[in-house]
Write a protein that holds these residues in place. Structure first.
Motif, PDB file in Angstrom:
ATOM      1  N   PHE A  48       0.860  -1.179   0.000  1.00 55.12           N
ATOM      2  CA  PHE A  48       0.000   0.000   0.000  1.00 55.12           C
ATOM      3  C   PHE A  48       0.890   1.220   0.000  1.00 55.12           C
ATOM      4  N   ILE A  49       0.394   2.276  -0.600  1.00 53.94           N
ATOM      5  CA  ILE A  49       1.226   3.470  -0.700  1.00 53.94           C
ATOM      6  C   ILE A  49       1.611   3.973   0.692  1.00 53.94           C
ATOM      7  N   SER A  50       0.669   3.864   1.653  1.00 50.24           N
ATOM      8  CA  SER A  50       0.982   4.377   2.987  1.00 50.24           C
ATOM      9  C   SER A  50       2.079   3.545   3.646  1.00 50.24           C
ATOM     10  N   GLU A  51       2.053   2.239   3.389  1.00 49.54           N
ATOM     11  CA  GLU A  51       3.101   1.407   3.989  1.00 49.54           C
ATOM     12  C   GLU A  51       4.444   1.683   3.350  1.00 49.54           C
ATOM     13  N   TRP A  52       4.384   1.895   2.058  1.00 50.33           N
ATOM     14  CA  TRP A  52       5.599   2.220   1.331  1.00 50.33           C
ATOM     15  C   TRP A  52       6.201   3.510   1.892  1.00 50.33           C
ATOM     16  N   LEU A  53       5.326   4.483   2.190  1.00 50.38           N
ATOM     17  CA  LEU A  53       5.788   5.736   2.781  1.00 50.38           C
ATOM     18  C   LEU A  53       6.338   5.490   4.183  1.00 50.38           C
ATOM     19  N   ASN A  54       5.634   4.649   4.952  1.00 49.55           N
ATOM     20  CA  ASN A  54       6.127   4.315   6.289  1.00 49.55           C
ATOM     21  C   ASN A  54       7.542   3.776   6.235  1.00 49.55           C
ATOM     22  N   HIS A  55       7.772   2.853   5.291  1.00 52.86           N
ATOM     23  CA  HIS A  55       9.102   2.252   5.173  1.00 52.86           C
ATOM     24  C   HIS A  55      10.150   3.318   4.900  1.00 52.86           C
ATOM     25  N   ALA A  56       9.735   4.324   4.140  1.00 51.73           N
ATOM     26  CA  ALA A  56      10.691   5.369   3.795  1.00 51.73           C
ATOM     27  C   ALA A  56      10.893   6.350   4.948  1.00 51.73           C
ATOM     28  N   ILE A  57       9.820   6.598   5.709  1.00 52.21           N
ATOM     29  CA  ILE A  57       9.890   7.641   6.736  1.00 52.21           C
ATOM     30  C   ILE A  57      10.520   7.138   8.034  1.00 52.21           C
ATOM     31  N   PRO A  70      12.663   5.402  10.876  1.00 50.21           N
ATOM     32  CA  PRO A  70      14.012   4.833  11.010  1.00 50.21           C
ATOM     33  C   PRO A  70      13.934   3.355  11.379  1.00 50.21           C
ATOM     34  N   LYS A  71      15.080   2.679  11.185  1.00 52.37           N
ATOM     35  CA  LYS A  71      15.071   1.225  11.316  1.00 52.37           C
ATOM     36  C   LYS A  71      14.705   0.698  12.701  1.00 52.37           C
ATOM     37  N   ILE A  72      14.845   1.552  13.745  1.00 52.85           N
ATOM     38  CA  ILE A  72      14.534   1.028  15.084  1.00 52.85           C
ATOM     39  C   ILE A  72      13.056   0.697  15.239  1.00 52.85           C
ATOM     40  N   PHE A  73      12.215   1.393  14.475  1.00 57.26           N
ATOM     41  CA  PHE A  73      10.815   0.978  14.475  1.00 57.26           C
ATOM     42  C   PHE A  73      10.712  -0.220  13.553  1.00 57.26           C
ATOM     43  N   ARG A  74      10.950  -1.391  14.088  1.00 63.86           N
ATOM     44  CA  ARG A  74      11.177  -2.537  13.222  1.00 63.86           C
ATOM     45  C   ARG A  74       9.979  -2.847  12.345  1.00 63.86           C
ATOM     46  N   LYS A  75       8.791  -2.715  12.900  1.00 64.27           N
ATOM     47  CA  LYS A  75       7.622  -3.086  12.128  1.00 64.27           C
ATOM     48  C   LYS A  75       7.274  -2.010  11.088  1.00 64.27           C
ATOM     49  N   LYS A  76       7.236  -0.771  11.538  1.00 65.73           N
ATOM     50  CA  LYS A  76       6.823   0.300  10.632  1.00 65.73           C
ATOM     51  C   LYS A  76       7.836   0.546   9.526  1.00 65.73           C
ATOM     52  N   ASP A 118      14.649  -8.495   8.033  1.00 59.43           N
ATOM     53  CA  ASP A 118      15.321  -9.460   8.918  1.00 59.43           C
ATOM     54  C   ASP A 118      14.779 -10.868   8.690  1.00 59.43           C
ATOM     55  N   ASN A 119      13.454 -10.954   8.521  1.00 58.59           N
ATOM     56  CA  ASN A 119      12.833 -12.254   8.254  1.00 58.59           C
ATOM     57  C   ASN A 119      13.447 -12.922   7.030  1.00 58.59           C
ATOM     58  N   SER A 120      13.750 -12.088   6.019  1.00 62.10           N
ATOM     59  CA  SER A 120      14.178 -12.637   4.735  1.00 62.10           C
ATOM     60  C   SER A 120      15.650 -13.049   4.737  1.00 62.10           C
ATOM     61  N   ARG A 121      16.387 -12.647   5.760  1.00 62.34           N
ATOM     62  CA  ARG A 121      17.828 -12.901   5.831  1.00 62.34           C
ATOM     63  C   ARG A 121      18.208 -14.362   5.577  1.00 62.34           C
ATOM     64  N   LYS A 122      17.351 -15.213   6.099  1.00 61.16           N
ATOM     65  CA  LYS A 122      17.604 -16.638   5.995  1.00 61.16           C
ATOM     66  C   LYS A 122      17.738 -17.064   4.525  1.00 61.16           C
ATOM     67  N   TYR A 123      17.025 -16.374   3.659  1.00 67.24           N
ATOM     68  CA  TYR A 123      17.022 -16.756   2.239  1.00 67.24           C
ATOM     69  C   TYR A 123      17.830 -15.808   1.366  1.00 67.24           C
ATOM     70  N   MET A 124      17.916 -14.553   1.794  1.00 63.69           N
ATOM     71  CA  MET A 124      18.584 -13.553   0.965  1.00 63.69           C
ATOM     72  C   MET A 124      19.750 -12.959   1.732  1.00 63.69           C
ATOM     73  N   ASP A 125      20.924 -13.064   1.156  1.00 62.97           N
ATOM     74  CA  ASP A 125      22.100 -12.530   1.827  1.00 62.97           C
ATOM     75  C   ASP A 125      22.101 -11.005   1.809  1.00 62.97           C
ATOM     76  N   ILE A 126      21.812 -10.444   0.650  1.00 57.88           N
ATOM     77  CA  ILE A 126      21.765  -8.987   0.537  1.00 57.88           C
ATOM     78  C   ILE A 126      20.507  -8.598  -0.228  1.00 57.88           C
ATOM     79  N   PRO A 127      19.997  -7.378   0.015  1.00 62.37           N
ATOM     80  CA  PRO A 127      18.854  -6.930  -0.774  1.00 62.37           C
ATOM     81  C   PRO A 127      19.273  -6.744  -2.235  1.00 62.37           C
TER      82      PRO A 127
END
Lengths: 342, 364
Positions: B246-255, B257-263, B270-279
């Motif tokens: 969703f556009i709002s979530e996409w904005l959340n990801h951009a706005i 900082p990383k400490i808000f892990r969910k937003k 982090d979840n994807s780390r197991k499968y993906m070494d780097i983005p």
């Protein structure tokens, strides 16, 4: 111990480094054979249907190496070899993808990140840890990197200074085979990734077909970095992928260079970056009034149509050259044959 | 300046944002067969589907009078980051006189970014600029929140189409009457109660509901006119749907900082780390992360959408069988482009839903 190098993707560009490097470390280097139908089939069975042909081929080579009983397979993760450029996402996730597709690869894969600010990837930062896997002798690792670098520089020199293509240059550096070159009045700029134009199966021997038609082929590896850089200046925002940038720059260089008569873009089915390269060149080639042709190949492509298209293209170049020079004397080797046969 | 923009999902957000800057807006038409045909005609064959649709959209917007396209750029290595360059070149060659204002990542070149922003802001104060973005952000949150609710409740509507009609009214309401955050809040509340009033069958108990998560490339997930209206199709088969983009979530990801892990979406990465070494430049990490999150939240299955030959999503697709096995969740990938056969995909979707229902029966 045997380490396998898949003879696919950018192996052709770096093999002159990798082979001496691993050999100096005391490993036996097995390079997988040239692509065959059975290798491709192995790849296709283990990849998703839509992915580009070069990745399917790479997968096939890795499986071929495992089947041949190597102890390790070297699968580097190219991250960046130019400041802010990256590689195609498929390169960035190559080891991840292979890991998921081939479970038995897990303990055999040798992988690491390759990060460098230029083409020369032979740095301690990249290769010290790889050396450490096989020896504790630091000096030997330094020496291995240095040996590799020297050979790779030789290869690049042959390409750039002597205008050898990658295959000839690698054979000269690694096997000591004499350099044989054909020169011709008709010159074609052939742009395409090393894993497309040097893979005889996927490209259906396009290099040989053109050489047989009496054409001299110029490829992107023969250009100097400065020539590439110059062409990239024309883009307000260049592409994100290092080799794609090299290729598009080579394409524009060939369009501008009066010594080059025509440009052929050889691309593989499903190549993402090439979709844009092709569009740029297609839009601009008209301005340069230079013939431009795209050849797209995949694992199903029939060979006859390629032969016909290449012949027609070369024939057209000869015709226009003859008109331009008001000279009917340009006779190419294959025409002689045809005429004598007639 | 008559500005237009790419069509992606509900266009209320973009339209409002441009309006708040006191610019004339030419809203792009909903992508139709003609849009796609136009786009395909002038696009490279192997470019991704969103590129083609956007090109068609731009042409139609220009035909409707737009002279400026405002869009976002990117830093790759996903191809979407270079779209605007090639779009602009193609359109110019076709003889369209159009200016592109492309917003790249702020840190790619902050100076250029600010120059472009200045062009858009005109005489407005910087305070107003911040206020504009804030208002548009609130609007996107409101609209997306309502849409999310609809995509769950629509599975149980009695009269077919009642939620769609209501949502259209809501969007119109936002479009015409919401220019401040206060107004947005008011309309949001009003809409919420309107949603409650729609007649639905009695919701089955939680354990019997079929929940499907939709992940994939942002454009095909968000834009229902080119994804076969998948959310609605699944709803009509009695499934609750949650889309991951969703556009709002996409904005959340951009706005955030990383400490808000969910937003900030860091949790997903982090979840994807197991499968993906780097983005690798697209939304692959978020998608893989979301599949895992959905499983934890009790979803029954995942539909993974991607444009044909999408570079990052091909990797997700390659890895999906392993995630499916590790987390025991069915995943089906559908790849979309101008050749998509609707009937073929509908059959696959129906079969997939049947499978989920059967799974559910067995587990109880």
């Amino acid at each position: 111990m045997k380490i396998g190098l898949p003879n696919a993707l950018i192996n052709q560009y770096y093999i002159s480094f990798w082979k001496p490097f691993f050999e100096t470390l005391g490993l036996e280097v097995i390079v997988s054979p040239e692509t065959t139908k059975s290798i491709i089939d192995k790849g296709i069975r283990n990849t998703v249907a839509e992915i580009c042909a070069p990745i399917k081929i790479y997968m096939g080579h890795v499986i071929e190496l495992l089947d041949s009983g190597v102890d390790f397979v070297y699968i580097p993760r190219f991250v960046s070899i130019c400041d802010d450029d990256a590689f195609c996402p498929k390169f960035l996730a190559l080891p991840d993808m292979l890991n998921c597709a081939i479970p038995e690869l897990k303990d055999k894969m040798i992988t690491h990140h390759i990060v460098s600010d230029n083409d020369d990837i032979a740095t301690l930062q990249n290769y010290f840890d790889i050396g450490k896997l096989f020896t504790n002798d630091k000096k030997l690792i330094y020496q291995a990197i240095e040996n590799g670098r020297q050979k790779w520089q030789e290869y690049r020199n042959l390409c750039v200074r002597h205008k050898c293509n990658s295959k000839i240059a690698n054979d000269a550096v690694l096997k000591g085979i004499n350099i044989e070159k054909n020169s011709s009045q008709i010159k074609i700029g052939l742009i395409g990734y090393v894993y497309n134009i040097y893979d005889n199966f996927i490209s259906m021997n396009i290099m040989k077909k053109l050489a047989d038609a009496g054409v001299e082929i110029i490829t992107f590896e023969m250009l100097e970095d400065i020539q590439i850089e110059k062409q990239l200046q024309r883009f307000p925002k260049k592409l994100f992928w290092t080799f794609s940038n090299k290729i598009i720059a080579a394409g524009y260089h060939f369009l501008e260079d009066d010594n080059i008569d025509g440009v052929i873009h050889a691309t593989a089915f499903g190549c993402g970056p090439d979709a844009f390269i092709g569009k740029y060149l297609e839009l601009d080639s008209a301005e340069y009034e230079k013939p431009f042709m795209t050849i797209r190949v995949d694992e199903h492509t029939g060979e006859n149509h390629l032969q016909t298209r290449l012949e027609a293209f070369v024939e057209m170049l000869i015709k226009s050259k003859q008109e331009e020079m008001k000279n009917d004397d340009i006779i190419l080797p294959y025409k002689e044959e045809m005429e004598s046969a007639a | 300046m008559k500005a237009s923009f790419p069509y992606m999902g509900t266009q209320t957000f973009y339209k409002k944002l441009i309006e708040l800057f006191d610019l004339d807006v030419v809203p792009p038409p909903v992508p139709t067969k003609r849009t796609i045909d136009l786009g395909v005609k002038y696009s490279p064959e192997f470019v991704c589907f969103p590129y083609k649709v956007m090109l068609g959209t731009y042409i139609e917007a220009i035909e409707a009078g737009a002279d400026t396209i405002i869009t976002s750029g990117g830093s790759g290595p996903c191809r979407a980051g270079i779209y605007s360059e090639v779009h602009e070149k193609t359109l110019k060659k076709l003889g369209y006189d159009v200016e592109f204002i492309v917003f790249d990542d702020l840190n790619r070149d902050p100076k250029v970014f600010m120059q472009k922003l200045e062009k858009i802001k005109g005489k407005q104060s910087w305070l107003k600029v911040i206020d504009n973005f804030w208002t548009a952000y609130e609007l996107s949150k409101a609209v997306d929140g309502l849409q999310k609710e609809i995509e769950i409740k629509r599975a149980y509507e009695i009269e077919k189409g009642s939620f769609n009609a209501l949502f259209n009214d809501i969007l119109l309401d936002f479009d015409r009457n919401a220019f401040t955050r206060k107004e947005i809040k008011k309309i949001y509340k009003r809409s919420k109660s309107a949603l409650k009033a729609v007649k639905c069958t009695k919701m089955p108990p939680k354990k019997d509901r079929i929940k499907i998560g939709i992940v994939g490339e942002i454009y095909v997930v968000m834009e229902s006119s080119i994804n076969m209206n998948i959310a609605e199709v699944l709803n009509s088969l009695g499934c609750e749907v949650t889309r991951s983009m969703f556009i709002s979530e996409w904005l959340n990801h951009a706005i955030y900082p990383k400490i808000f892990r969910k937003k900030s979406g860091q949790l997903l990465v982090d979840n994807s780390r197991k499968y993906m070494d780097i983005p690798i430049g697209g939304h692959e990490c978020h998608n893989i992360g979301n599949i895992i999150e959905y499983k934890k939240e009790g979803y029954d299955g995942i539909i993974h959408l991607m444009p044909f030959a999408c570079l990052p999503e091909l990797i997700t697709q390659s890895i999906a069988p392993n995630i499916s096995k590790d987390y025991e969740i069915p995943i089906m990938t559908l790849s979309l482009d101008e050749q998509t056969g609707i009937a073929n995909n509908l059959t696959r979707i129906e079969a997939f839903v049947e499978l989920l229902k059967k799974n559910k029966g067995e587990n109880q």
